[in-house]
Design an enzyme around this catalytic site. Structure first.
Site, PDB file in Angstrom:
ATOM      1  N   ASP A 216       0.998  -1.163  -0.075  1.00 24.48           N
ATOM      2  CA  ASP A 216      -0.075  -0.035  -0.059  1.00 24.48           C
ATOM      3  C   ASP A 216       1.015   1.160   0.057  1.00 24.48           C
ATOM      4  O   ASP A 216       1.680   1.485   0.823  1.00 24.48           O
ATOM      5  CB  ASP A 216      -0.679   0.041   1.237  1.00 24.48           C
ATOM      6  CG  ASP A 216      -1.813   1.202   1.299  1.00 24.48           C
ATOM      7  OD1 ASP A 216      -1.566   2.127   0.791  1.00 24.48           O
ATOM      8  OD2 ASP A 216      -2.949   0.919   2.065  1.00 24.48           O
TER       9      ASP A 216
ATOM     10  N   TYR B   3      -5.929   6.595  -6.691  1.00 25.99           N
ATOM     11  CA  TYR B   3      -7.522   6.736  -6.550  1.00 25.99           C
ATOM     12  C   TYR B   3      -8.061   7.439  -7.912  1.00 25.99           C
ATOM     13  O   TYR B   3      -7.604   8.617  -7.824  1.00 25.99           O
ATOM     14  CB  TYR B   3      -7.876   7.483  -5.090  1.00 25.99           C
ATOM     15  CG  TYR B   3      -9.312   7.588  -4.895  1.00 25.99           C
ATOM     16  CD1 TYR B   3      -9.624   6.835  -3.696  1.00 25.99           C
ATOM     17  CD2 TYR B   3     -10.042   8.553  -5.589  1.00 25.99           C
ATOM     18  CE1 TYR B   3     -10.985   6.634  -3.183  1.00 25.99           C
ATOM     19  CE2 TYR B   3     -11.312   8.270  -5.199  1.00 25.99           C
ATOM     20  CZ  TYR B   3     -11.793   7.440  -4.023  1.00 25.99           C
ATOM     21  OH  TYR B   3     -13.101   7.757  -3.979  1.00 25.99           O
TER      22      TYR B   3
ATOM     23  N   LYS C 201      -4.257  14.827  -6.949  1.00 24.76           N
ATOM     24  CA  LYS C 201      -3.089  14.738  -7.912  1.00 24.76           C
ATOM     25  C   LYS C 201      -2.099  15.789  -7.930  1.00 24.76           C
ATOM     26  O   LYS C 201      -0.737  15.502  -8.091  1.00 24.76           O
ATOM     27  CB  LYS C 201      -3.559  14.434  -9.319  1.00 24.76           C
ATOM     28  CG  LYS C 201      -4.417  13.096  -9.411  1.00 24.76           C
ATOM     29  CD  LYS C 201      -3.949  11.785  -9.259  1.00 24.76           C
ATOM     30  CE  LYS C 201      -2.869  11.592 -10.403  1.00 24.76           C
ATOM     31  NZ  LYS C 201      -2.360  10.238 -10.180  1.00 24.76           N
TER      32      LYS C 201
ATOM     33  N   TYR D 182     -10.155  15.113  -6.689  1.00 22.43           N
ATOM     34  CA  TYR D 182      -9.279  14.257  -7.521  1.00 22.43           C
ATOM     35  C   TYR D 182      -7.937  15.225  -8.116  1.00 22.43           C
ATOM     36  O   TYR D 182      -6.799  14.682  -7.959  1.00 22.43           O
ATOM     37  CB  TYR D 182      -9.949  13.624  -8.579  1.00 22.43           C
ATOM     38  CG  TYR D 182      -9.017  12.972  -9.544  1.00 22.43           C
ATOM     39  CD1 TYR D 182      -8.448  11.687  -9.318  1.00 22.43           C
ATOM     40  CD2 TYR D 182      -8.760  13.495 -10.916  1.00 22.43           C
ATOM     41  CE1 TYR D 182      -7.409  11.157 -10.271  1.00 22.43           C
ATOM     42  CE2 TYR D 182      -7.942  12.858 -11.672  1.00 22.43           C
ATOM     43  CZ  TYR D 182      -7.310  11.770 -11.510  1.00 22.43           C
ATOM     44  OH  TYR D 182      -6.414  11.272 -12.195  1.00 22.43           O
TER      45      TYR D 182
ATOM     46  N   THR E  18      -2.095  14.014 -14.111  1.00 24.34           N
ATOM     47  CA  THR E  18      -3.361  14.033 -14.747  1.00 24.34           C
ATOM     48  C   THR E  18      -3.373  15.426 -15.643  1.00 24.34           C
ATOM     49  O   THR E  18      -2.947  16.681 -14.958  1.00 24.34           O
ATOM     50  CB  THR E  18      -4.697  13.881 -13.918  1.00 24.34           C
ATOM     51  OG1 THR E  18      -5.873  14.051 -15.013  1.00 24.34           O
ATOM     52  CG2 THR E  18      -4.631  14.813 -12.843  1.00 24.34           C
TER      53      THR E  18
END
Ligand SMILES: NC(=O)c1ccc[n+]([C@@H]2O[C@H](COP(=O)([O-])OP(=O)(O)OC[C@H]3O[C@@H](n4cnc5c(N)ncnc54)[C@H](OP(=O)(O)O)[C@@H]3O)[C@@H](O)[C@H]2O)c1
Length: 289
Positions: free
Chosen positions: A41, A66, A135, A131, A106
């Protein structure tokens, strides 16, 4: 860091669609250890310390993420942990080992109000979802590793599990369905085998460390993408694709309307990315008839 069969590479988040392509590409070219979330993890400093002690990586490639953009709005802690804080753990581990850290971010860190043309690495960011913010935090923390590559990718497709929006569009078109596609949302699709090639070339060419946009060349709307999928599948695009307007307010998480990335910086260092339409043609040829 050119790869040789003895170069120790640790791939985290090995269950990711991109990780599958990287495993295929690097197989036989380095000593690759791929670990899934169950085995490591990335939010756990103890897991990372144990795995890096065992592997002694010279390169760490992180595909863990995620990625449920809408669910992140109601699960900010989970998104911030996996996409953000984990990069502190990964950067510390890479630094301890004097290893290269290669991490993926991203296009969602951008959200320009008007179409400014393909976005370069230094274009103003505007991360407007949990999100995107998670990121961005990951980018910032990954850069703490002295030897880092942070690669912004976008709209992935062609992974072995065929799970992306583009994969689902392709499957529906090939079943003979008519699909709805956004007429006014601009993206730079990224074929995961091309991204895996880019990672291998980037390492082989000793490209200067830093932040790069790593997407297929060119850009298009989702209608352009869906029509290209239809044409390559031998289906009439006028019948297969219904253009619909994109309304950012229709989703729990804000998405950029314009998110075309320029890969010119990477190309200047010899990592040239194929055109997205060419990638779509190659992708369709891999699909079952
Ligand atoms: N997909 C896209 O269109 C897109 C667009 C822009 C950027 N990216 C970026 O590209 C990279 C690869 O994306 P992808 O679509 O290939 O990913 P993906 O298929 O969604 O897979 C993500 C993987 O990360 C694993 N993971 C989640 N939390 C973890 C943790 N704490 N520790 C270890 N592993 C964990 C997941 O495991 P479980 O299955 O067990 O949860 C899953 O296997 C990511 O950085 C992503 O943000 C993707």
């Amino acid at each position: 860091m050119p790869l040789t069969p003895t170069t120790r590479v640790l791939l985290t988040g090995a269950g990711a669609q991109l990780a599958g392509a990287i495993r295929t590409r690097l197989d036989g070219h380095c000593a690759l250890t791929a670990v899934t979330r169950r085995e490591c993890d990335v939010t756990s400093a103890a897991d990372m310390a144990r795995v890096t002690r065992d592997v002694r990586p010279e390169v760490v490639i992180n595909c863990a993420s995620y990625n449920d953009v809408d669910r992140a709005e109601s699960e900010p802690e989970a998104a911030l942990a996996a996409n953000g804080l984990a990069l502190g753990v990964l950067a510390d581990a890479a630094t301890r080992e004097d290893a290269v850290l290669l991490h993926y971010s991203t296009d969602f860190v951008f959200d320009p109000a008007v179409d400014p043309g393909p976005l370069r690495e230094d274009a103003p960011i505007s991360p407007r979802s949990i999100y995107a913010q998670s990121k961005l935090l990951g980018e910032i923390l990954a850069k703490r590793a002295p030897k880092h590559y942070v690669l912004r990718v976008a709209s992935l497709f062609g992974g072995s599990r065929a799970k992306s929006s583009l994969d689902r569009l392709a499957a529906a078109i090939r079943r003979g369905e008519t699909v709805k596609a956004f007429a006014n949302r601009t993206v730079t699709p990224s074929y995961v085998p091309d991204l895996a090639d880019a990672a291998a070339t980037l390492l082989a060419r000793d490209v200067p460390y830093g932040l790069y946009h790593c997407v297929n060349s060119g850009h298009g709307t989702w209608v352009d993408v869906a029509r290209a999928l239809a044409v390559e599948s031998g289906v009439d695009p006028d019948r297969a694709v219904t253009p619909v307007p994109f309304d950012p307010a229709a989703f729990p998480a804000r998405r950029p309307t314009y998110a075309a990335l320029s890969n010119a910086a990477l190309a200047a260092h010899g990592v040239t990315m194929p055109l997205w339409r060419d990638a779509i043609a190659r992708y369709v040829r891999t699909l079952p008839a």
